[in-house]
Motif scaffolding. Structure first.
Motif, PDB file in Angstrom:
ATOM      1  N   GLU A 112      77.715  42.057  35.907  1.00 16.49           N
ATOM      2  CA  GLU A 112      79.116  41.829  36.315  1.00 16.49           C
ATOM      3  C   GLU A 112      79.747  40.851  35.417  1.00 16.49           C
ATOM      4  O   GLU A 112      80.969  41.278  34.810  1.00 16.49           O
ATOM      5  N   ALA A 113      79.072  39.965  34.945  1.00 18.60           N
ATOM      6  CA  ALA A 113      79.421  39.079  33.859  1.00 18.60           C
ATOM      7  C   ALA A 113      80.017  39.918  32.660  1.00 18.60           C
ATOM      8  O   ALA A 113      80.967  39.346  31.851  1.00 18.60           O
ATOM      9  N   LYS A 165      69.984  38.131  20.459  1.00 19.04           N
ATOM     10  CA  LYS A 165      69.756  36.877  21.316  1.00 19.04           C
ATOM     11  C   LYS A 165      69.651  37.531  22.693  1.00 19.04           C
ATOM     12  O   LYS A 165      70.295  38.495  23.193  1.00 19.04           O
ATOM     13  N   VAL A 166      68.578  36.837  23.425  1.00 17.30           N
ATOM     14  CA  VAL A 166      68.247  37.158  24.982  1.00 17.30           C
ATOM     15  C   VAL A 166      68.603  36.000  25.650  1.00 17.30           C
ATOM     16  O   VAL A 166      68.185  34.805  25.195  1.00 17.30           O
ATOM     17  N   VAL A 167      69.377  36.318  26.810  1.00 19.00           N
ATOM     18  CA  VAL A 167      69.413  35.312  27.969  1.00 19.00           C
ATOM     19  C   VAL A 167      68.269  35.495  28.849  1.00 19.00           C
ATOM     20  O   VAL A 167      68.433  36.521  29.603  1.00 19.00           O
ATOM     21  N   ASP A 201      66.548  30.021  27.714  1.00 23.87           N
ATOM     22  CA  ASP A 201      66.393  30.343  29.213  1.00 23.87           C
ATOM     23  C   ASP A 201      67.057  29.273  30.079  1.00 23.87           C
ATOM     24  O   ASP A 201      66.894  28.322  29.880  1.00 23.87           O
ATOM     25  N   TYR A 202      67.344  29.634  31.335  1.00 21.42           N
ATOM     26  CA  TYR A 202      67.958  28.849  32.217  1.00 21.42           C
ATOM     27  C   TYR A 202      67.417  29.076  33.480  1.00 21.42           C
ATOM     28  O   TYR A 202      66.925  30.154  34.008  1.00 21.42           O
ATOM     29  N   ASP A 262      79.329  31.847  29.968  1.00 27.94           N
ATOM     30  CA  ASP A 262      79.414  30.642  29.062  1.00 27.94           C
ATOM     31  C   ASP A 262      78.764  31.154  27.799  1.00 27.94           C
ATOM     32  O   ASP A 262      79.070  30.819  26.647  1.00 27.94           O
ATOM     33  N   GLU A 263      77.651  32.045  28.037  1.00 28.81           N
ATOM     34  CA  GLU A 263      76.780  32.350  26.696  1.00 28.81           C
ATOM     35  C   GLU A 263      77.609  33.316  25.762  1.00 28.81           C
ATOM     36  O   GLU A 263      77.651  33.236  24.586  1.00 28.81           O
ATOM     37  N   LEU A 264      78.273  34.537  26.629  1.00 30.31           N
ATOM     38  CA  LEU A 264      79.087  35.203  26.030  1.00 30.31           C
ATOM     39  C   LEU A 264      80.488  34.705  25.418  1.00 30.31           C
ATOM     40  O   LEU A 264      80.812  34.983  24.173  1.00 30.31           O
ATOM     41  N   ALA A 265      81.020  33.445  25.803  1.00 31.43           N
ATOM     42  CA  ALA A 265      81.952  33.063  25.198  1.00 31.43           C
ATOM     43  C   ALA A 265      81.392  32.208  23.989  1.00 31.43           C
ATOM     44  O   ALA A 265      82.537  32.061  23.117  1.00 31.43           O
ATOM     45  N   GLY A 266      80.426  31.925  23.733  1.00 33.31           N
ATOM     46  CA  GLY A 266      79.690  31.172  22.638  1.00 33.31           C
ATOM     47  C   GLY A 266      79.275  32.351  21.513  1.00 33.31           C
ATOM     48  O   GLY A 266      78.914  31.790  20.439  1.00 33.31           O
TER      49      GLY A 266
END
Length: 406
Positions: free
Chosen positions: A297-298, A225-227, A258-259, A274-278
């Protein structure tokens, strides 16, 4: 080639085109949400922006042989049609240049503006240019149109330099400048006319997208997965960066979401968190480097492995990349292009041919080159761009270190 590279622009709304702020980012917009939710929602497909002919052309240009001295990339170009400028040859003394600038509202444009003014100093000392009158449109189409019309009505410009705020809206004003019979140099972003004496730009958005998506795909596995963190919708050079990247991710089985972020570090960090939490995130793709540190940093805050990541040649990313040891790439939208318009004016008034479309090199910084660029730019602020190309200009390095913005 110029007409093809603009096809994507005509599908955007007038409101979106008015937000064409730069080839990097602009966090100074008063109402970024008006652009179509750059505050964090997942975007729609980029298929409407993808033009296969442009993709193919820019992919070829990435491997092209550039004419000129490699030590002066701001003067290099891909061989092609040339413009005869003999009618403008004039050795009667310094000429007045009129520059209609979109803005200096972000670090990429500020870095270029500093470099441009130091190049101007050289040409003033040599007697080529007497003065450069500049009007800053502050990211507003109507203001820039008025600026160009002011220069035309003023009637004492020997040459026009225009960095358009947006493509379609500025086309008529550029055409009016061409109708004066004076040389017109367009750079950074294009317009929907071939009337300019020369159009100067790096290879383009597809080249950025190709280089970055290939890097991520080569360093990830199918199903990873790529954000993708994007700045604004409706900005042609940014949209084509993503259009190329999305195509390559799909071909390689990379899951990419993408965002739009509005270049807000807090929003960037929230998206990644949020993505890492999922679930796991193996890669991060950016269409500009602003906010890259927040994204990294996230991952640190979540206590997970660093991603494979692409940022930009902004110093903040290069330094964080060095500190973390993550697997990264720094694409560029060659900031040294800000020197080229004035050097083009010098050639034009010497009656020398110039490329009709002046395509400049656009080469990413790899991990093997990172240390050299960090050393060469030691002492520069985080908002500085490593490939600014001003090392041989007066005032180096202090003017750039101190961010002396005229």
């Amino acid at each position: 080639m110029r007409s093809r590279t603009l096809k994507g622009a005509v599908v955007a709304s007038a409101a979106a085109l008015a937000l064409l702020t730069s080839c990097s980012t602009d966090s100074s917009l008063d109402d970024p949400d008006a652009a179509g939710d750059p505050g964090g929602g997942e975007s729609s497909s980029s298929e409407e922006w993808f033009v296969q002919a442009d993709f193919d052309e820019q992919m070829e240009q990435m491997d092209a042989t550039f004419e000129g001295d490699e030590s002066e990339p701001w003067l290099q170009y891909i061989d092609g049609d040339m413009t005869d400028t003999s009618e403008f040859a004039d050795d009667a003394g310094g000429k007045k240049v009129c520059f209609a600038n979109a803005s200096i509202s972000n670090p990429w444009r500020q870095t270029g503006w500093i470099t441009m003014n130091q190049q101007l100093e050289v040409l003033q000392e040599s007697g080529v240019v007497s003065e450069m009158e500049t009007r800053d449109a502050q990211d507003d189409d109507n203001t820039q149109i008025d600026d160009i019309d002011y220069f035309i009505s003023e009637g004492n410009c020997d040459a026009f330099i225009i960095s358009p705020n947006s493509t379609a809206a500025l086309t008529p004003a550029v055409e009016r400048a061409c109708e004066t019979g004076k040389p017109v140099v367009v750079f950074d972003r294009g317009v929907e006319t071939d009337c300019a004496t020369t159009f100067i730009h790096p290879i383009g958005g597809y080249a950025w997208g190709i280089a970055t998506a290939n890097f991520l795909s080569e360093n990830l596995s199918e199903g990873d997965k790529v954000v993708a963190l994007r700045i604004l919708p409706g900005v042609d050079v940014l949209e084509t960066r993503w259009a190329a990247a999305e195509k390559i991710f799909e071909e390689n089985g990379i899951e990419a979401v993408d965002y739009f972020t509005g270049a807000d570090p807090a929003e960037i960090k929230k998206i990644i968190t949020d993505e890492l939490a999922g679930g796991e995130v193996q890669g991060v793709w950016m269409d500009a480097g602003d906010g890259a540190v927040a994204a990294i940093e996230a991952f640190e805050d979540a206590g997970v492995d660093y991603p494979v990541m692409t940022g930009e040649d902004e110093m903040s990313f290069l330094r964080k990349w060095e500190d973390t040891g993550l697997n990264g790439l720094a694409p560029v939208y060659s900031n040294f292009q800000w020197r080229t318009p004035l050097l083009a004016v010098e050639k034009i008034f010497a009656g020398e041919e110039v490329p009709a479309e002046w395509v400049l090199p656009q080469v990413p910084i790899t991990e093997g080159e990172r240390a050299d660029y960090l050393a060469a730019n030691e002492g520069m602020p985080d908002g500085h761009y490593a490939k600014f190309g001003g090392e041989d200009l007066p005032g180096y390095p202090e003017v750039w270190q101190d961010r002396v913005i005229p």
